[in-house]
Enzyme design. Sequence first.
Site, short mmCIF file in Angstrom:
data_model
loop_
_atom_site.label_atom_id
_atom_site.label_comp_id
_atom_site.label_asym_id
_atom_site.label_seq_id
_atom_site.Cartn_x
_atom_site.Cartn_y
_atom_site.Cartn_z
N SER A 157 -13.16 3.37 4.49
CA SER A 157 -11.93 3.11 3.74
C SER A 157 -11.70 1.60 3.64
O SER A 157 -11.16 1.12 2.64
CB SER A 157 -10.74 3.78 4.41
OG SER A 157 -10.64 3.36 5.76
N SER A 158 -12.14 0.85 4.64
CA SER A 158 -11.92 -0.61 4.58
C SER A 158 -12.81 -1.24 3.52
O SER A 158 -12.36 -2.11 2.76
CB SER A 158 -12.13 -1.25 5.94
OG SER A 158 -13.41 -0.92 6.44
N ASP A 195 -21.81 -0.82 4.09
CA ASP A 195 -20.66 -0.17 3.46
C ASP A 195 -20.26 -0.87 2.16
O ASP A 195 -19.97 -0.23 1.15
CB ASP A 195 -19.46 -0.18 4.42
CG ASP A 195 -19.83 0.29 5.82
OD1 ASP A 195 -20.86 0.98 5.96
OD2 ASP A 195 -19.10 -0.05 6.77
N SER A 231 0.84 -1.19 0.00
CA SER A 231 0.00 0.00 0.00
C SER A 231 0.88 1.25 0.00
O SER A 231 1.98 1.24 0.58
CB SER A 231 -0.91 -0.03 1.23
OG SER A 231 -0.98 1.24 1.82
N GLY A 254 -9.89 5.80 8.98
CA GLY A 254 -10.39 5.96 10.34
C GLY A 254 -11.39 7.10 10.48
O GLY A 254 -11.68 7.53 11.59
C1 GLA Z 1 -20.43 0.71 10.43
C2 GLA Z 1 -20.71 -0.69 9.89
C3 GLA Z 1 -22.01 -0.67 9.07
C4 GLA Z 1 -23.15 -0.06 9.84
C5 GLA Z 1 -22.74 1.27 10.45
C6 GLA Z 1 -23.80 1.86 11.33
O1 GLA Z 1 -20.15 1.59 9.38
O2 GLA Z 1 -19.64 -1.12 9.09
O3 GLA Z 1 -22.31 -1.99 8.65
O4 GLA Z 1 -23.61 -0.93 10.83
O5 GLA Z 1 -21.54 1.15 11.19
O6 GLA Z 1 -24.91 2.21 10.59
#
Ligand code: GLA
Length: 415
Positions: free
Chosen positions: A140-141, A190, A80, A135
């Site tokens: 980002s993950s 996400d 990275s 963070g």
């Molecule tokens: C993080 C988790 C998501 C979701 C949010 C809260 O981003 O990765 O899956 O649960 O918190 O909405």
Amino acid sequence: MAEVEFTDAFTSAAGADLASALFEKAYGQAPTGVWSAPGRVNIIGEHTDYNAGLCLPIALPHRTFIAVSPRKDTKARVVSAMNPDDVVEVDLADLKAGGVEGWAAYPLGVAWALREKKLPVSGFDAAFASCVPLGGGLSSSAAMTCSTALALDEVFGLGYGQMDAGRVTLVEAAIRSENEMAGAATGGMDQSASLRCQEGYALLLDCRPELTALENVSQKPFDLTAHNLELVVIDTQAPHQLNDGQYAERRRTCEEAAEILGVANLRVTADSIARSDDPFQALKETLDALPSETMKKRVRHVVTEIQRVRDFVAAFAQDDIARAGRLMNASHDSLAADYEVTVPELDVAVAVARENGAYGARMTGGGFGGSIIALVDKGRSHEVAQKVADEFERRGFNAPRALAAFPAASASRDR
Ligand code: GLA
């Protein structure tokens, strides 16, 4: 007072150049191709995904780029731009859940998850360059796992990446990587945002597990410019961690509550309350059946938040921005008082944004640090972000950073 800094997104060409250059430096040849996937902000619907609820993320213009070449053996190497001299190498044939430490667990876990599904993924070399703040609660993950999933899909000819419905398989591999290789609890919003959002739209994601890929998303027009609006993200720079037990504890409380209520998940409860003749009374009766004050608060958040997503979608579609903003405010207040996942930096940033004319402001993502979003009139993002930065300076908080958000595209091939 110091001037607040905005983090710009890489263009596709710039991101691809950076990832390719790192690839060539690390492995001595050009990559087969470059792919990228975005971070996200959630507009509303927080801590609902793992309760089979509704959420409404958009993809950010900020993306993680991955340059990849397949290998003939089962070795996988990743590097990275954050740490360009440290190439992490594993043999996929020996890889077990939890077998990689640090950032490399995220991409290598995707290869592992696809292989666990008996898909024909073998070794590869990869190099990452990203402009998604780390963070900051901006996924980002997921940008890293989803860019990896799409790249491996194409170099190994899996065929899931071309169509939205197929991408659900890649979403699942990305989630498994985070849960089982990186040890980070995540509910799925996400990864769905990163692989399934469309430019100009917010993704209304319905997380009921019984729904098919065709049923669980609906694209909602989210044209900020047409409404004369901007969405500013302010990353508080307060320390943020999902895998410190707090997130898992919230999930566990929700699962226990569902068990006590005799339902598969809290979505079932939320829907039956929404359908009842007197939702206030129905919510009260539900809460009365729960044993502790804490559990009542968590359930009240989840039930009311699911309804706020529906109401927000309707308000925005009717151009009722004042109401949409009030719903964002109510979401934050519920996350602060009932779900108890905010920190002083998030609450202060939200308060300052509201005092300075935001229609609505709320934390976004898991909480315990991370970012807020504020819906403001076009041209006002800098001013509002600066006010937050000034207040942070007065209080001795870390200097926040900002970025301009708009609904961008999901993961794609860049080169
Ligand atoms: C993080 C988790 C998501 C979701 C949010 C809260 O981003 O990765 O899956 O649960 O918190 O909405």
